[in-house]
Design a protein around this motif. Sequence first.
Motif, PDB file in Angstrom:
ATOM      1  N   ALA A  14      47.472  39.487  25.409  1.00  0.00           N
ATOM      2  CA  ALA A  14      46.801  38.413  24.287  1.00  0.00           C
ATOM      3  C   ALA A  14      45.307  38.619  23.397  1.00  0.00           C
ATOM      4  CB  ALA A  14      45.999  37.124  25.633  1.00  0.00           C
ATOM      5  N   GLY A  19      49.012  40.509  20.168  1.00  0.00           N
ATOM      6  CA  GLY A  19      49.015  38.991  21.047  1.00  0.00           C
ATOM      7  C   GLY A  19      48.321  38.839  19.502  1.00  0.00           C
ATOM      8  N   LEU A  25      50.108  33.448  17.675  1.00  0.00           N
ATOM      9  CA  LEU A  25      51.558  32.714  18.254  1.00  0.00           C
ATOM     10  C   LEU A  25      50.860  31.176  18.930  1.00  0.00           C
ATOM     11  CD1 LEU A  25      52.028  35.621  20.937  1.00  0.00           C
ATOM     12  CD2 LEU A  25      53.704  34.865  19.243  1.00  0.00           C
ATOM     13  N   PRO A  37      59.421  35.071  24.163  1.00  0.00           N
ATOM     14  CA  PRO A  37      59.437  36.914  24.264  1.00  0.00           C
ATOM     15  C   PRO A  37      59.938  37.808  24.957  1.00  0.00           C
ATOM     16  CG  PRO A  37      57.450  35.584  25.779  1.00  0.00           C
ATOM     17  CD  PRO A  37      59.113  34.752  25.218  1.00  0.00           C
ATOM     18  N   ASP A  76      49.878  36.735  29.460  1.00  0.00           N
ATOM     19  CA  ASP A  76      49.552  36.379  28.252  1.00  0.00           C
ATOM     20  C   ASP A  76      50.283  36.074  27.470  1.00  0.00           C
ATOM     21  OD1 ASP A  76      47.789  39.119  29.511  1.00  0.00           O
ATOM     22  OD2 ASP A  76      49.502  40.870  29.188  1.00  0.00           O
ATOM     23  N   TYR A  77      51.435  35.703  27.089  1.00  0.00           N
ATOM     24  CA  TYR A  77      52.162  34.586  26.410  1.00  0.00           C
ATOM     25  C   TYR A  77      51.542  33.450  26.417  1.00  0.00           C
ATOM     26  CZ  TYR A  77      55.811  37.401  23.165  1.00  0.00           C
ATOM     27  OH  TYR A  77      55.159  38.321  22.051  1.00  0.00           O
ATOM     28  N   MET A  81      49.479  31.767  23.339  1.00  0.00           N
ATOM     29  CA  MET A  81      49.741  30.618  22.456  1.00  0.00           C
ATOM     30  C   MET A  81      49.443  28.898  23.302  1.00  0.00           C
ATOM     31  SD  MET A  81      53.881  30.767  23.894  1.00  0.00           S
ATOM     32  CE  MET A  81      54.110  29.032  23.773  1.00  0.00           C
ATOM     33  N   LEU A  88      57.645  27.811  25.882  1.00  0.00           N
ATOM     34  CA  LEU A  88      57.676  29.486  26.679  1.00  0.00           C
ATOM     35  C   LEU A  88      58.477  29.452  27.053  1.00  0.00           C
ATOM     36  CD1 LEU A  88      56.379  32.195  26.495  1.00  0.00           C
ATOM     37  CD2 LEU A  88      55.394  31.606  28.260  1.00  0.00           C
TER      38      LEU A  88
END
Length: 214
Positions: A14, A19, A25, A37, A76-77, A81, A88
Amino acid sequence: NYHITFAAPPVIAAQDRFGASCLDLNGIAEVVDGIIPMGYTQNPPSAGWTTNLEPMGGGGQAAWTTTRDLQTMVRDYLAAMGGHKEKLLVGVSLKFGGFEWRCRTDQPRSSTLDKGVWRSLPECEAKAREHGARWDDAQQSPWYCYPDRAPFVQGWFGDARAWRAKLSWVRQQGLGGIGIWVLDGTDVPREMWRLLREYAASNTTNSLSAAPDQ
């Protein structure tokens, strides 16, 4: 009335340029219906160690990247985000089977000595029966190992048990759903479709996105 999703790199941290600094994101999540992802590419056979292509956890880490597994990818997403858990969609594959490598040890994430050979699910299951089926709790993956001149051979693959564990984990996290690649159907065992129907039936408020073969 279009449903717009954004396909994103499978592995980011991230805080790094892959990231939040490279792709906004958080901003993308604000204007699309979902971010996917591409988790089905997070551990290519050339990664350098023995592993499932889509491990749940314990996927291993190279010096130049974050840990390559679904749990780390989701963590991490969500950070990159700014939350948006409902948007997600975990990218997963319907290609079952796996890779077999010559490697240095009989332990998971052993250094590999070649590029690996693709084995179909029936081939992997036959090898596992012959050499002893193993299960890795961290990766939620079946595998097998046997001595050879290399001095070892390991095979890691996806099957119904691994697929069920993956869908169950995504559901428990309360995420937006899953994104599937590819939906051609020709080589997918019937059991996988049954489990996918069960997942869809138990997640009527969540999303299911599928990409046709390109």
